[in-house]
Scaffold this active site. Structure first.
Site, PDB file in Angstrom:
ATOM      1  N   GLY A  16      48.677  62.388   3.869  1.00  0.00           N
ATOM      2  CA  GLY A  16      48.171  62.855   2.575  1.00  0.00           C
ATOM      3  C   GLY A  16      49.233  63.623   1.807  1.00  0.00           C
ATOM      4  N   ARG A  26      63.859  68.110  -2.090  1.00  0.00           N
ATOM      5  CA  ARG A  26      65.032  68.650  -2.795  1.00  0.00           C
ATOM      6  C   ARG A  26      65.843  69.563  -1.876  1.00  0.00           C
ATOM      7  NH1 ARG A  26      65.576  73.629  -5.232  1.00  0.00           N
ATOM      8  NH2 ARG A  26      67.001  73.785  -7.016  1.00  0.00           N
ATOM      9  N   VAL A  28      65.857  69.660   1.436  1.00  0.00           N
ATOM     10  CA  VAL A  28      66.461  68.886   2.541  1.00  0.00           C
ATOM     11  C   VAL A  28      67.731  68.198   2.048  1.00  0.00           C
ATOM     12  CG1 VAL A  28      66.133  66.821   4.004  1.00  0.00           C
ATOM     13  CG2 VAL A  28      64.315  68.540   3.838  1.00  0.00           C
ATOM     14  N   ARG A  77      49.887  55.492   4.628  1.00  0.00           N
ATOM     15  CA  ARG A  77      49.434  55.562   6.019  1.00  0.00           C
ATOM     16  C   ARG A  77      49.793  54.215   6.624  1.00  0.00           C
ATOM     17  NH1 ARG A  77      45.383  59.336   3.864  1.00  0.00           N
ATOM     18  NH2 ARG A  77      45.879  61.267   4.950  1.00  0.00           N
ATOM     19  N   ASP A 108      49.612  66.390  11.146  1.00  0.00           N
ATOM     20  CA  ASP A 108      49.759  66.184  12.596  1.00  0.00           C
ATOM     21  C   ASP A 108      50.014  64.724  12.972  1.00  0.00           C
ATOM     22  OD1 ASP A 108      47.191  65.500  11.957  1.00  0.00           O
ATOM     23  OD2 ASP A 108      46.219  66.705  13.507  1.00  0.00           O
ATOM     24  N   GLY A 109      49.442  63.785  12.209  1.00  0.00           N
ATOM     25  CA  GLY A 109      49.717  62.365  12.462  1.00  0.00           C
ATOM     26  C   GLY A 109      51.202  62.073  12.295  1.00  0.00           C
ATOM     27  N   THR A 130      50.675  69.597   3.895  1.00  0.00           N
ATOM     28  CA  THR A 130      49.269  69.211   3.733  1.00  0.00           C
ATOM     29  C   THR A 130      48.528  70.348   3.045  1.00  0.00           C
ATOM     30  OG1 THR A 130      47.153  68.960   4.913  1.00  0.00           O
ATOM     31  CG2 THR A 130      48.940  69.885   6.179  1.00  0.00           C
ATOM     32  N   ASP A 132      45.554  71.084   3.528  1.00  0.00           N
ATOM     33  CA  ASP A 132      44.444  71.538   4.368  1.00  0.00           C
ATOM     34  C   ASP A 132      44.747  72.778   5.207  1.00  0.00           C
ATOM     35  OD1 ASP A 132      43.082  69.279   3.446  1.00  0.00           O
ATOM     36  OD2 ASP A 132      43.905  68.040   5.053  1.00  0.00           O
ATOM     37  N   ASP A 134      45.753  72.820   8.097  1.00  0.00           N
ATOM     38  CA  ASP A 134      45.115  72.579   9.395  1.00  0.00           C
ATOM     39  C   ASP A 134      46.122  72.319  10.516  1.00  0.00           C
ATOM     40  OD1 ASP A 134      45.932  70.140   8.426  1.00  0.00           O
ATOM     41  OD2 ASP A 134      44.082  69.077   8.932  1.00  0.00           O
ATOM     42  N   ARG A 176      39.713  68.887   5.099  1.00  0.00           N
ATOM     43  CA  ARG A 176      39.328  68.074   6.264  1.00  0.00           C
ATOM     44  C   ARG A 176      38.384  68.881   7.150  1.00  0.00           C
ATOM     45  NH1 ARG A 176      43.666  64.086   8.925  1.00  0.00           N
ATOM     46  NH2 ARG A 176      44.832  65.985   9.298  1.00  0.00           N
ATOM     47  N   GLU A 227      34.390  70.298   3.043  1.00  0.00           N
ATOM     48  CA  GLU A 227      34.073  68.866   3.136  1.00  0.00           C
ATOM     49  C   GLU A 227      33.779  68.432   4.571  1.00  0.00           C
ATOM     50  OE1 GLU A 227      37.263  66.152   2.214  1.00  0.00           O
ATOM     51  OE2 GLU A 227      38.762  67.368   3.233  1.00  0.00           O
ATOM     52  N   GLN A 258      42.427  68.436  -6.202  1.00  0.00           N
ATOM     53  CA  GLN A 258      43.021  69.502  -5.370  1.00  0.00           C
ATOM     54  C   GLN A 258      44.374  69.103  -4.776  1.00  0.00           C
ATOM     55  OE1 GLN A 258      39.553  71.339  -2.797  1.00  0.00           O
ATOM     56  NE2 GLN A 258      38.963  69.325  -3.514  1.00  0.00           N
ATOM     57  N   ARG A 259      44.662  67.806  -4.797  1.00  0.00           N
ATOM     58  CA  ARG A 259      45.907  67.351  -4.159  1.00  0.00           C
ATOM     59  C   ARG A 259      47.078  67.268  -5.128  1.00  0.00           C
ATOM     60  NH1 ARG A 259      44.192  63.747   0.360  1.00  0.00           N
ATOM     61  NH2 ARG A 259      45.870  62.350  -0.125  1.00  0.00           N
TER      62      ARG A 259
HETATM   63  P1  ADP Z   1      48.904  63.314   8.406  1.00  0.00           P
HETATM   64  O1  ADP Z   1      50.347  63.249   8.768  1.00  0.00           O
HETATM   65  O2  ADP Z   1      48.665  63.940   7.084  1.00  0.00           O
HETATM   66  O3  ADP Z   1      48.072  63.888   9.544  1.00  0.00           O
HETATM   67  P2  ADP Z   1      48.039  60.623   9.168  1.00  0.00           P
HETATM   68  O4  ADP Z   1      47.232  61.067  10.328  1.00  0.00           O
HETATM   69  O5  ADP Z   1      47.491  59.553   8.296  1.00  0.00           O
HETATM   70  O6  ADP Z   1      48.384  61.832   8.160  1.00  0.00           O
HETATM   71  O7  ADP Z   1      49.479  60.163   9.727  1.00  0.00           O
HETATM   72  C1  ADP Z   1      50.480  59.713   8.869  1.00  0.00           C
HETATM   73  C2  ADP Z   1      51.208  58.563   9.507  1.00  0.00           C
HETATM   74  O8  ADP Z   1      51.809  58.996  10.726  1.00  0.00           O
HETATM   75  C3  ADP Z   1      50.326  57.396   9.911  1.00  0.00           C
HETATM   76  O9  ADP Z   1      50.103  56.509   8.868  1.00  0.00           O
HETATM   77  C4  ADP Z   1      51.147  56.741  10.999  1.00  0.00           C
HETATM   78  O10 ADP Z   1      52.169  55.937  10.427  1.00  0.00           O
HETATM   79  C5  ADP Z   1      51.786  57.949  11.682  1.00  0.00           C
HETATM   80  N1  ADP Z   1      50.955  58.355  12.837  1.00  0.00           N
HETATM   81  C6  ADP Z   1      49.729  58.927  12.797  1.00  0.00           C
HETATM   82  N2  ADP Z   1      49.239  59.129  14.042  1.00  0.00           N
HETATM   83  C7  ADP Z   1      50.189  58.684  14.883  1.00  0.00           C
HETATM   84  C8  ADP Z   1      50.286  58.602  16.305  1.00  0.00           C
HETATM   85  N3  ADP Z   1      49.300  59.036  17.112  1.00  0.00           N
HETATM   86  N4  ADP Z   1      51.406  58.071  16.827  1.00  0.00           N
HETATM   87  C9  ADP Z   1      52.397  57.636  16.030  1.00  0.00           C
HETATM   88  N5  ADP Z   1      52.367  57.675  14.684  1.00  0.00           N
HETATM   89  C10 ADP Z   1      51.281  58.190  14.114  1.00  0.00           C
END
Ligand code: ADP
Length: 356
Positions: A16, A26, A28, A77, A108-109, A130, A132, A134, A176, A227, A258-259
């Site tokens: 997000g 910038r 970095v 994503r 975290d993703g 983010t 959030d 979070d 979230r 939410e 908000q984003r």
């Molecule tokens: P955020 O980083 O905001 O938490 P996402 O959870 O959508 O958002 O993660 C962003 C991107 O990071 C995903 O589209 C994917 O490419 C990668 N990603 C997410 N989860 C994993 C995971 N468990 N292992 C490897 N890559 C991941």
């Protein structure tokens, strides 16, 4: 701080979007350039690595973006990246483009992706971007402050019209599953009720309080809802409040407004300092870390530790998650998570006490 090993690094924004991501890009780019290191801007998060979509950025390419919301590198994503085949394509892209390390900005993703790349030989440093807030290892994430200011500005407007018409407005805010935006904007807008998942929210008590306040001639009522409760909760709450208090009650979901928007001073500052730290860590030979701010100090924390601590704070920890940590580390995680919870609880209780 330059290490000869690093000739070129990459930077991407993923997941997000959040105001301040541009300020981080910038910082970095300019920190790297100052150290004689080239920067490849990767488009659309990990998708840009899988599909080899990138371009070299010099100091002037990131001019005039510190004040812009969104992200000039765009975000996405990318599900393919989560598969081994996609990950291998991303690694090949890094090798083909001579990218020696990466700064990945997201949630975290995004950090899990950074971890996968580091484990396969591409050193990564994560930046928490983010709205959030979070990511438990850091006190603040990039974008959180701007999002809260947006909420406050909009709720203040709703409050004006609530006061004129003697109305209530139930306002659903983002975050979230985390109640940070809700709790702090609730406090800052003088909300009569704040519903978040972290602490019990007693609807009956809030309704009783509103009836008493109406008798005491209060005219405007704001209820902030996270939410996290799902799409129907706020709307149903508004109906119930109207039925049981006799106060006309409207519902507003602030959603993606908000984003966006111009990042606040706080987010520009945080993004700039964190971007600098990320490159500093990378060039010092560190990897698999997320840059955090803790009690006003910018620091690097191991991603594995940060993600495990995050699970613990969110009550999602399983015994197998902590096998790699010492008793001392686990004790520290438990103690820190309790301090974090207490701080949040204190804000929640004060907001409740002074909304009379
Ligand atoms: P955020 O980083 O905001 O938490 P996402 O959870 O959508 O958002 O993660 C962003 C991107 O990071 C995903 O589209 C994917 O490419 C990668 N990603 C997410 N989860 C994993 C995971 N468990 N292992 C490897 N890559 C991941």
């Amino acid at each position: 701080m330059a290490d000869k090993k690093f000739r070129r690094i990459g930077v991407l924004t993923s997941g997000g979007d959040a105001p301040g991501m541009n300020a981080a890009i910038r910082s970095v780019v300019r920190t790297a350039v100052q150290n004689g290191v080239e920067v490849m801007g990767i488009f659309g998060g990990y998708r840009g690595l899988v599909e080899n979509d990138m371009k070299l950025l010099d100091a002037r390419d990131v001019a005039n973006i510190i004040n812009h919301g969104g992200t000039m590198l765009f975000t996405d994503r990318c599900l393919e990246f989560k598969e081994e085949s996609g990950l291998q394509k991303a690694i090949k892209t890094c090798r083909d483009n001579k990218i020696d390390g990466l700064v990945t900005i997201g949630g975290d993703g995004t950090f899990r992706g950074a971890q996968d790349l580091t484990r396969r030989g591409i050193p990564c440093i994560g930046l928490p971007g983010t709205i959030d807030n979070d990511i438990s290892a850091t006190d603040y994430t990039i974008g959180y402050d701007t999002a809260m200011n947006t909420v406050v500005e909009l709720v203040d407007k709703l409050r004006d019209t609530c006061e004129s018409h003697a109305r209530c407005n139930v306002v659903e805010v983002m975050g979230r599953n985390a109640g940070y935006i809700a709790i702090n904007t609730g406090l800052a807008t003088g909300a009569v009720g704040i519903a978040i998942e972290e602490f019990p929210f007693d609807i009956d008590e809030t309704i009783e309080k509103m009836i008493a306040l109406k008798k005491a001639k209060k005219r405007n009522f704001i209820i902030i809802v996270s939410e996290a409760f799902g799409p129907d909760f706020s709307e149903n709450l508004a109906k119930r409040i109207q039925d049981e208090t006799g106060i006309e009650t409207k519902f507003a979901r602030l959603a993606h407004v908000q984003r966006g928007g111009t990042p606040t001073l706080r987010d520009r500052e945080l993004a700039s300092l964190m971007g600098y730290k990320a490159v500093e860590l990378l060039l010092d030979g560190k990897s698999n870390m997320v840059v955090c701010i803790h009690d006003e100090v910018i620091c690097g924390i191991d991603i594995e530790y940060a993600l495990t601590y995050d699970k613990l704070c969110k009550g999602k920890i399983k015994p197998e998650d902590i096998t790699g940590f010492s008793d001392e580390q686990i004790a520290k995680m438990v103690a820190d998570s309790e301090i974090k919870r207490q701080r949040m609880l204190s804000v929640y209780e004060i907001a409740e006490k002074i909304s009379i």
